[in-house]
Design an enzyme around this catalytic site. Sequence first.
Site, PDB file in Angstrom:
ATOM      1  N   SER A  30       0.798  -1.224   0.000  1.00 37.28           N
ATOM      2  CA  SER A  30       0.000   0.000   0.000  1.00 37.28           C
ATOM      3  C   SER A  30       0.830   1.273   0.000  1.00 37.28           C
ATOM      4  CB  SER A  30      -0.942  -0.006   1.201  1.00 37.28           C
ATOM      5  OG  SER A  30      -0.208  -0.128   2.399  1.00 37.28           O
TER       6      SER A  30
ATOM      7  N   HIS B 296      -5.547  -3.996  -1.478  1.00 38.43           N
ATOM      8  CA  HIS B 296      -5.398  -2.962  -2.513  1.00 38.43           C
ATOM      9  C   HIS B 296      -5.450  -3.555  -3.921  1.00 38.43           C
ATOM     10  CE1 HIS B 296      -4.566   0.807  -0.341  1.00 38.43           C
ATOM     11  NE2 HIS B 296      -4.065   0.031   0.599  1.00 38.43           N
TER      12      HIS B 296
ATOM     13  N   LYS C   5     -12.040  -0.316   0.594  1.00 39.25           N
ATOM     14  CA  LYS C   5     -11.221   0.406  -0.395  1.00 39.25           C
ATOM     15  C   LYS C   5     -11.993   0.499  -1.712  1.00 39.25           C
ATOM     16  CE  LYS C   5      -7.104  -0.132   2.210  1.00 39.25           C
ATOM     17  NZ  LYS C   5      -6.325  -1.151   2.897  1.00 39.25           N
TER      18      LYS C   5
HETATM   19  C1  LIG Z   1      -6.165  -1.322   4.372  1.00 41.41           C
HETATM   20  C2  LIG Z   1      -5.583  -2.654   4.602  1.00 41.41           C
HETATM   21  C3  LIG Z   1      -6.122  -3.491   5.571  1.00 41.41           C
HETATM   22  C4  LIG Z   1      -7.197  -3.033   6.510  1.00 41.41           C
HETATM   23  O1  LIG Z   1      -8.439  -2.970   5.910  1.00 41.41           O
HETATM   24  P1  LIG Z   1      -9.651  -2.344   6.757  1.00 41.41           P
HETATM   25  O2  LIG Z   1     -10.837  -2.947   6.143  1.00 41.41           O
HETATM   26  O3  LIG Z   1      -9.570  -0.876   6.592  1.00 41.41           O
HETATM   27  O4  LIG Z   1      -9.451  -2.769   8.165  1.00 41.41           O
HETATM   28  C5  LIG Z   1      -5.598  -4.750   5.703  1.00 41.41           C
HETATM   29  N1  LIG Z   1      -4.589  -5.176   4.921  1.00 41.41           N
HETATM   30  C6  LIG Z   1      -4.036  -4.384   3.982  1.00 41.41           C
HETATM   31  C7  LIG Z   1      -2.933  -4.898   3.144  1.00 41.41           C
HETATM   32  C8  LIG Z   1      -4.520  -3.099   3.793  1.00 41.41           C
HETATM   33  O5  LIG Z   1      -3.962  -2.307   2.880  1.00 41.41           O
END
Ligand SMILES: *Cc1c(COP(=O)(O)O)cnc(C)c1O
Length: 393
Positions: free
Chosen positions: A182, A210, A241
């Site tokens: 990310s 992502h 996301k």
């Molecule tokens: C954003 C993210 C998460 C967390 O996701 P949420 O639903 O916001 O808790 C977990 N793993 C990765 C790789 C992320 O980028």
Amino acid sequence: MSTHLDWLQDELQALGDAGLYNNIRTISSPQGAWLQIEGRRVLNFCSNNYLGLANHPRLVEAAKKAIDHYGVGPGAVRIISGTNDLHIELEKRMARFKAVEAALSLQSGFQANAATIPALVGKEDVIFSDRLNHASIIDGCRLSGGKIIPYDHCDVVSLEAVIKENLAQFRRAMIITDGVFSMDGDVAPLDKIYEVAKKYDILLMVDDAHGEGVLGKGGRGIVDHFGLHGKVDVEIGTMSKAFGVVGGVVAGKAVIIEWLRQRGRPFLFSSAVTPPDAAACIAAIDILETSTELVDRLWENARYFKAELKRIGYDMGVSTTPITPVMLGEAPLAQQFSRELFEVGVFAMATGFPIVPLGKARIRVMISAAHAKEDLDKGLDAFALVGKKLGVI
Ligand SMILES: *Cc1c(COP(=O)(O)O)cnc(C)c1O
């Protein structure tokens, strides 16, 4: 007078002095290409709303309908009385979308890692983990009590070396990697990692947070991108996301999902996403299954923006995805850059240690299908202006 909490003031002061204090902005509009922040309308380069679904009329409508039918709360944890037909439908639809045997809905991606890793790994086991894995993977690994052995970022030679050196001393093993990283926007070499997992018969898990809605055909994620259907044991995902809502998902082999319904602690002991959340997630899957238009526009926007930034003279590191890190170096410079951008109407966050390594601070621009070409051009003008002012380009 000194108190037992003084150390916290000192720590906060130290964060501020180092340029590492998080200044959190308050937003008073829906997510989209533009945001209303503290009385100003600014261009949004910060959100993970890759496809512009967070305020999409079809998702909003689905959520409203669900509220009318189910109300707002899940009522209990899912194993008691908190599983309703929307959760089951979401899981079926997600499994079909990702072409896996089964899927499980959780409260967030963070919780999905906290549920999955400790359920599959114990004290007698070993986890081979990419050095740059997301914090929620790292915390999930720590919770499991297993031995965590990092391998060099995206480096299968390093992965195989640590496996050879350590595997024999443990009961079972697991390989864990982010799909898309990310902070840098690079993609794990999952095809090569799979070959290693197969060779040593090790469970393989990828966190596709992502990648879903971004990579693969119509946003089906990293497994689709590499054509690895049926080969990756378990995938973590998030609905917060590209899907534009909130919630986590675990997708993969049916036996793993069944086990998580029995032994995933955040599943057992924490309430589910609400009915309107689940309904909005289902509407997001509907949209993605119907058309690749949003995913195509996301990539078109990302290609254009990155090519132009490069032409102006910026370094975007190793990104091959719509995540666009503008590398600046020291954290105070990145913070000042972010403030100057905000002054000219562009909201883009600075990221520094410990989220990224010391000396690798950056502005991370998140491109979205919601951006019009004029929005991207306005952003590029701002980057040119601020970069010259601060002597970066
Ligand atoms: C954003 C993210 C998460 C967390 O996701 P949420 O639903 O916001 O808790 C977990 N793993 C990765 C790789 C992320 O980028």
